[in-house]
Write a protein that holds these residues in place. Structure first.
Motif, PDB file in Angstrom:
ATOM      1  N   PRO A 210       0.818  -1.215   0.000  1.00 13.31           N
ATOM      2  CA  PRO A 210       0.000   0.000   0.000  1.00 13.31           C
ATOM      3  C   PRO A 210       0.851   1.263   0.000  1.00 13.31           C
ATOM      4  N   SER A 211       0.237   2.351  -0.404  1.00 10.41           N
ATOM      5  CA  SER A 211       0.947   3.640  -0.412  1.00 10.41           C
ATOM      6  C   SER A 211       1.467   3.960   0.977  1.00 10.41           C
ATOM      7  N   GLY A 212       2.646   4.481   1.011  1.00 12.04           N
ATOM      8  CA  GLY A 212       3.217   4.938   2.288  1.00 12.04           C
ATOM      9  C   GLY A 212       3.812   3.826   3.122  1.00 12.04           C
ATOM     10  N   ALA A 213       3.788   2.585   2.598  1.00  5.57           N
ATOM     11  CA  ALA A 213       4.326   1.469   3.386  1.00  5.57           C
ATOM     12  C   ALA A 213       5.847   1.558   3.476  1.00  5.57           C
ATOM     13  N   GLY A 214       6.438   2.184   2.495  1.00  6.71           N
ATOM     14  CA  GLY A 214       7.899   2.312   2.503  1.00  6.71           C
ATOM     15  C   GLY A 214       8.538   1.519   1.373  1.00  6.71           C
ATOM     16  N   LYS A 215       7.764   1.254   0.287  1.00  8.41           N
ATOM     17  CA  LYS A 215       8.293   0.467  -0.848  1.00  8.41           C
ATOM     18  C   LYS A 215       9.482   1.181  -1.482  1.00  8.41           C
ATOM     19  N   SER A 216       9.249   2.456  -1.836  1.00  9.30           N
ATOM     20  CA  SER A 216      10.308   3.191  -2.537  1.00  9.30           C
ATOM     21  C   SER A 216      11.522   3.367  -1.628  1.00  9.30           C
ATOM     22  N   SER A 217      11.245   3.604  -0.342  1.00 10.50           N
ATOM     23  CA  SER A 217      12.369   3.739   0.602  1.00 10.50           C
ATOM     24  C   SER A 217      13.142   2.435   0.672  1.00 10.50           C
ATOM     25  N   ASP A 352      12.349   1.265  13.244  1.00  6.22           N
ATOM     26  CA  ASP A 352      12.698   2.287  14.242  1.00  6.22           C
ATOM     27  C   ASP A 352      11.489   2.756  15.038  1.00  6.22           C
ATOM     28  N   GLU A 353      10.293   2.578  14.470  1.00  8.20           N
ATOM     29  CA  GLU A 353       9.092   2.970  15.221  1.00  8.20           C
ATOM     30  C   GLU A 353       8.590   1.818  16.074  1.00  8.20           C
ATOM     31  N   CYS A 354       8.914   0.622  15.660  1.00  6.94           N
ATOM     32  CA  CYS A 354       8.482  -0.564  16.415  1.00  6.94           C
ATOM     33  C   CYS A 354       9.234  -0.617  17.739  1.00  6.94           C
ATOM     34  N   ASP A 355      10.533  -0.452  17.670  1.00  6.62           N
ATOM     35  CA  ASP A 355      11.362  -0.437  18.883  1.00  6.62           C
ATOM     36  C   ASP A 355      12.327   0.745  18.727  1.00  6.62           C
ATOM     37  N   PRO A 356      12.117   1.786  19.551  1.00  2.00           N
ATOM     38  CA  PRO A 356      12.873   3.032  19.355  1.00  2.00           C
ATOM     39  C   PRO A 356      14.395   2.869  19.416  1.00  2.00           C
ATOM     40  N   GLN A 357      14.873   1.789  20.000  1.00  2.00           N
ATOM     41  CA  GLN A 357      16.333   1.629  20.063  1.00  2.00           C
ATOM     42  C   GLN A 357      16.921   1.589  18.640  1.00  2.00           C
ATOM     43  N   PHE A 358      16.085   1.220  17.652  1.00  2.00           N
ATOM     44  CA  PHE A 358      16.611   1.082  16.291  1.00  2.00           C
ATOM     45  C   PHE A 358      16.637   2.394  15.520  1.00  2.00           C
ATOM     46  N   LYS A 359      16.277   3.484  16.242  1.00  2.00           N
ATOM     47  CA  LYS A 359      16.484   4.797  15.630  1.00  2.00           C
ATOM     48  C   LYS A 359      17.987   4.963  15.412  1.00  2.00           C
ATOM     49  N   ASP A 360      18.743   4.330  16.302  1.00  2.00           N
ATOM     50  CA  ASP A 360      20.189   4.345  16.159  1.00  2.00           C
ATOM     51  C   ASP A 360      20.615   3.046  15.475  1.00  2.00           C
ATOM     52  N   PRO A 361      21.122   3.152  14.244  1.00  2.00           N
ATOM     53  CA  PRO A 361      21.482   1.925  13.509  1.00  2.00           C
ATOM     54  C   PRO A 361      22.527   1.075  14.244  1.00  2.00           C
ATOM     55  N   GLU A 362      23.246   1.699  15.184  1.00  6.22           N
ATOM     56  CA  GLU A 362      24.234   0.939  15.955  1.00  6.22           C
ATOM     57  C   GLU A 362      23.572  -0.203  16.717  1.00  6.22           C
ATOM     58  N   ASN A 363      22.274  -0.026  17.040  1.00 10.40           N
ATOM     59  CA  ASN A 363      21.559  -1.055  17.820  1.00 10.40           C
ATOM     60  C   ASN A 363      20.950  -2.151  16.962  1.00 10.40           C
ATOM     61  N   ILE A 364      21.093  -2.031  15.656  1.00  7.33           N
ATOM     62  CA  ILE A 364      20.453  -3.015  14.772  1.00  7.33           C
ATOM     63  C   ILE A 364      20.869  -4.460  15.090  1.00  7.33           C
ATOM     64  N   PRO A 365      22.116  -4.696  15.557  1.00 11.86           N
ATOM     65  CA  PRO A 365      22.462  -6.081  15.936  1.00 11.86           C
ATOM     66  C   PRO A 365      21.548  -6.675  17.012  1.00 11.86           C
ATOM     67  N   ASN A 366      20.791  -5.826  17.734  1.00 12.46           N
ATOM     68  CA  ASN A 366      19.866  -6.364  18.751  1.00 12.46           C
ATOM     69  C   ASN A 366      18.538  -6.799  18.137  1.00 12.46           C
ATOM     70  N   LEU A 367      18.448  -6.697  16.832  1.00  9.23           N
ATOM     71  CA  LEU A 367      17.173  -6.938  16.141  1.00  9.23           C
ATOM     72  C   LEU A 367      16.480  -8.224  16.575  1.00  9.23           C
ATOM     73  N   TYR A 368      17.239  -9.299  16.612  1.00  7.46           N
ATOM     74  CA  TYR A 368      16.599 -10.599  16.872  1.00  7.46           C
ATOM     75  C   TYR A 368      16.392 -10.852  18.357  1.00  7.46           C
ATOM     76  N   THR A 399      15.999  10.054   7.794  1.00  8.37           N
ATOM     77  CA  THR A 399      16.609  11.365   8.095  1.00  8.37           C
ATOM     78  C   THR A 399      18.128  11.350   7.925  1.00  8.37           C
ATOM     79  N   GLU A 400      18.689  10.156   7.771  1.00  4.30           N
ATOM     80  CA  GLU A 400      20.148  10.050   7.745  1.00  4.30           C
ATOM     81  C   GLU A 400      20.763  10.658   6.480  1.00  4.30           C
ATOM     82  N   ASN A 401      21.966  11.185   6.620  1.00  2.00           N
ATOM     83  CA  ASN A 401      22.688  11.711   5.447  1.00  2.00           C
ATOM     84  C   ASN A 401      23.687  10.693   4.942  1.00  2.00           C
TER      85      ASN A 401
END
Ligand SMILES: Nc1nc2c(ncn2[C@@H]2O[C@H](COP(=O)(O)OP(=O)(O)O)[C@@H](O)[C@H]2O)c(=O)[nH]1
Ligand SMILES: [Mg+2]
Length: 468
Positions: A210-217, A352-368, A399-401
């Motif tokens: 659906p629109s806005g799901a984040g396909k293009s992103s 990042d909205e599901c679990d705010p810790q993932f706003k910081d990509p450094e925390n992505i290893p905690n994903l599982y 938002t990242e550059n």
């Protein structure tokens, strides 16, 4: 001659006159004497009076003097008394001063005492309050501790329940979140894949949702990872759903495969199931002219070889509640998957909205290890009916550059799973073809057998007729 010898009347008269004068003079003398006497008497009297008065005066004076003396004495005494009184008054004043001083001192002391008492009371109150506070704090701390423990227990239980679900690899090695791993996955993607008939596999990865799901992103994320770019790419138009870019397919080739960003009309009730099937099963050219954008009626080219395999990637915002239309279209895809026409994979976005810790990509290893993620995957798996192993979760660049190794890995891991299911789909289609051939071969041999037996029977019949 005797005096009488001149006895004439004149002499006599003179004598008489003289006698009268004398008598008068004597009389006068007498009178004067009398008067003098009287006067003397009077004087005497007066003198007496004066004397008396003088005496009286004297007496009075004496009395006065006495009185004065007495008064003087009295005054002296009074003065003395006054002096004494003054002295006494002075003494009294001094005493009073001393008393006042003492009173002041006493007052000062009393004040100090009062202040000390006040301080002591305040201290006592403070101590009491502190002890109450300490007790309360202790109680609160105990309660808080208990609450935290309960919360921890509850969280642990919840985590355990969720973690029982355990989406993701069993062993999550932290060391694998490296640039080398990015490189390895990228190399794997670009490696040529051949099916078991030796033909090159060209995957067509359709990004649906659906629109806005984040396909293009998501497509941009894949591109950044595949190109190993240092900045997030803006190749696919993000966020603009009305402009012409998002109203057309946006195919892009990477190595042997195509990634096609689809228009965001997926949730429309006008979008026919046949069209979805046609697109999803690869019967539509991606440069196809689509007549009506509202209904997305596509001209299906039946002649188009279905050589290339489609993997439909459903992109959904985590936690979305699927509407009826979305469910219908989702079911169409899942049904096509079940029929072996295509493979599909679900990509959840907005990690990042599901679990705010993932706003910081450094925390992505905690994903599982994130219960929130586990819960979201479980919920979406239950809603869509797509098994957890066919679900990936990504955090797109918003938002990242700059790009991040961990974010790239998330995208590449999702792509790896997508490609694996694409390759499996190839196998499945070849097997389907072989299976079909097998039955066709079997039908050919049975017809031949019937034909041969018929021929034998004919020969036998001819021979029998001839022998008769
Ligand atoms: N926070 C967050 N926002 C995202 C994510 N993916 C996409 N977005 C945002 O969601 C909006 C829609 O994204 P877009 O890629 O255009 O969705 P599309 O319509 O499905 O192509 C944009 O504002 C994106 O920035 C994500 O993983 N996290
Ligand atoms: Mg889009």
């Amino acid at each position: 001659m005797s005096w009488f010898g001149y006895a004439d009347a004149a002499d006599l008269a003179r004598a008489q006159e003289v006698a009268r004068n004398e008598a008068r003079r004597v009389k006068e003398e007498k009178e004067r004497a009398e008067e003098a006497r009287k006067e003397a008497n009077e004087s005497n009297i007066r003198a007496k009076d004066a004397e008396e008065r003088a005496q009286k005066e004297n007496q009075r004076a004496n009395e006065e003097r006495e009185r004065a003396e007495q008064e003087k004495m009295a005054a002296g005494k009074a003065k003395e008394e006054a002096t004494e009184s003054a002295r006494r008054a002075e003494q009294a004043a001094e005493q009073a001063h001393i008393e006042k001083q003492k009173a002041l001192e006493a007052q000062g002391l009393a004040k100090e005492e009062r202040v000390r008492a006040e301080e002591a009371r305040a201290r006592a109150e403070n101590e009491a309050r502190k002890s109450v506070e300490t007790r309360q704090k202790k109680e609160t701390a105990e309660q808080e501790n208990k609450r935290l423990l309960d919360e921890k227990d509850e969280k642990q239980k919840r985590d355990e329940t969720l973690m029982q679900f355990a989406w993701g690899p069993k062993k999550t090695k932290r060391g694998r979140w490296t640039a080398q791993e990015v490189q390895r996955l990228r190399d794997m993607f670009y490696e040529h894949m051949h099916d078991k008939e030796g033909r090159l596999i060209h995957g067509k990865i359709l990004i649906f949702g659906p629109s806005g799901a984040g396909k293009s992103s998501f497509c941009n994320g894949l591109r950044a990872a595949l190109k190993d770019s240092a900045q997030p790419t803006t190749y696919y138009a993000v966020g603009s759903h009305d402009n012409s870019l998002t109203r057309t397919f946006q195919p892009s080739q990477y190595g042997d495969h195509w990634i096609i960003d689809m228009p965001g009309i997926f949730e429309s009730s006008d979008f026919k199931t046949e069209s979805i099937e046609a697109i999803a099963s690869g019967r539509v050219r991606f440069d196809a002219q689509i007549g009506n954008w509202k209904t997305l009626e596509v001209k299906i080219n039946q002649q188009q070889a279905r050589r290339d395999v489609s993997c439909v990637v459903l992109v959904l915002h985590h936690g979305i509640t699927l509407g009826d239309e979305l469910k219908r279209q989702l079911n169409a895809i899942i049904r096509l998957g079940g029929e072996g026409v295509l493979s599909y994979h679900l990509v959840l976005t907005h990690l990042d909205e599901c679990d705010p810790q993932f706003k910081d990509p450094e925390n992505i290893p905690n994903l599982y290890n994130s219960p929130l993620v586990q819960e979201a995957v479980k919920m979406m798996s239950e809603q869509t009916g797509i098994p957890p192993y066919a679900i990936s979760y990504v955090k797109n660049y918003v938002t990242e550059n700059t790009t991040h190794t961990n974010t790239k890995l998330l995208h590449l891991e999702a792509l790896d799973r997508i490609l694996t299911s694409t390759a499996e789909q190839v196998e499945k289609m070849i097997d389907l073809k072989l299976q079909k051939n097998m039955y066709e071969d079997a039908r050919v041999s049975w017809t031949t057998a019937v034909f041969i037996s018929a021929a034998v029977m004919c020969v036998c019949a001819v021979v029998y007729m001839c022998t008769q």
